[in-house]
Write an enzyme that holds these catalytic residues in place. Sequence first.
Site, PDB file in Angstrom:
ATOM      1  N   LYS A  87       4.952  -3.704 -13.456  1.00 42.33           N
ATOM      2  CA  LYS A  87       4.298  -3.947 -12.386  1.00 42.33           C
ATOM      3  C   LYS A  87       5.183  -3.517 -11.190  1.00 42.33           C
ATOM      4  CE  LYS A  87       1.235  -7.533 -10.396  1.00 42.33           C
ATOM      5  NZ  LYS A  87       1.041  -9.173 -10.239  1.00 42.33           N
ATOM      6  N   VAL A  88       4.584  -2.435 -10.463  1.00 34.21           N
ATOM      7  CA  VAL A  88       5.607  -1.737  -9.437  1.00 34.21           C
ATOM      8  C   VAL A  88       4.841  -1.894  -8.020  1.00 34.21           C
ATOM      9  CG1 VAL A  88       6.059   0.553  -8.886  1.00 34.21           C
ATOM     10  CG2 VAL A  88       6.125  -0.047 -11.398  1.00 34.21           C
TER      11      VAL A  88
END
Length: 223
Positions: A87-88
């Site tokens: 998750k960025v």
Amino acid sequence: MKFFIDTANIEQIKEAQDLGVLDGVTTNPSLMAKEGITGEENIMQHYIDICEIVTGDVSAEVIATDFKGIITEGERLASLHKRIVVKVPMIKDGIKALKYFSDKGTKTNCTLVFSPGQALLAAKAGATYVSPFLGRLDDINQDGILLIEQIVKIYHIYNFKTQVLAASIRSPLHIVRCAEAGAHVATCPLAAILDLLKHPLTDSGLAKFLSDYKKGQQTQAAV
Ligand code: G3P
């Protein structure tokens, strides 16, 4: 529409998994802190524990905000378990990292998305999922569902493969509205999923069926 649970709470993840309708999990640093999970090794172990309960994707968020840091951290997270999705955050270096991971075949979830333009960038960079936060938009008097509809429409027009993962869901109505809007995934608190079960006519209807059954049994016993 897939159902993900938005929590780092092991008991709640198990309960949702036992219900038989769970397709994955999303976490974030706030949710990990809420469960008292601190320290790098404990956090990594917690992700592995979650992955071993469920059968779908598990989003694990990077803390770094620079390209190199996001890559190093993301690669470590991805190596923990085959179910991990990196998750960025929706920032410039995040977009570069999404492209890097996409080219390597690593699954990603672009988080903290609040506009159609941000969602377009995430899809162009090859994100597996994009996470628009609808509840936080509603909180500031903007239409969160409208954003889901806009992103679904844009992705459909251009046949982007990125899945719309509606996040920051607060209620069962949000879930239904996301389904109507064509979101691919809704990530929800357990309470919102369980609230979908509720209807007063179901309760009163069931009570009547059971009492009629009981009356029938008593009548039969009396004959
Ligand atoms: O995981 C991200 C998102 O779902 C956060 O939700 O309720 O903190 O706005 P919320």
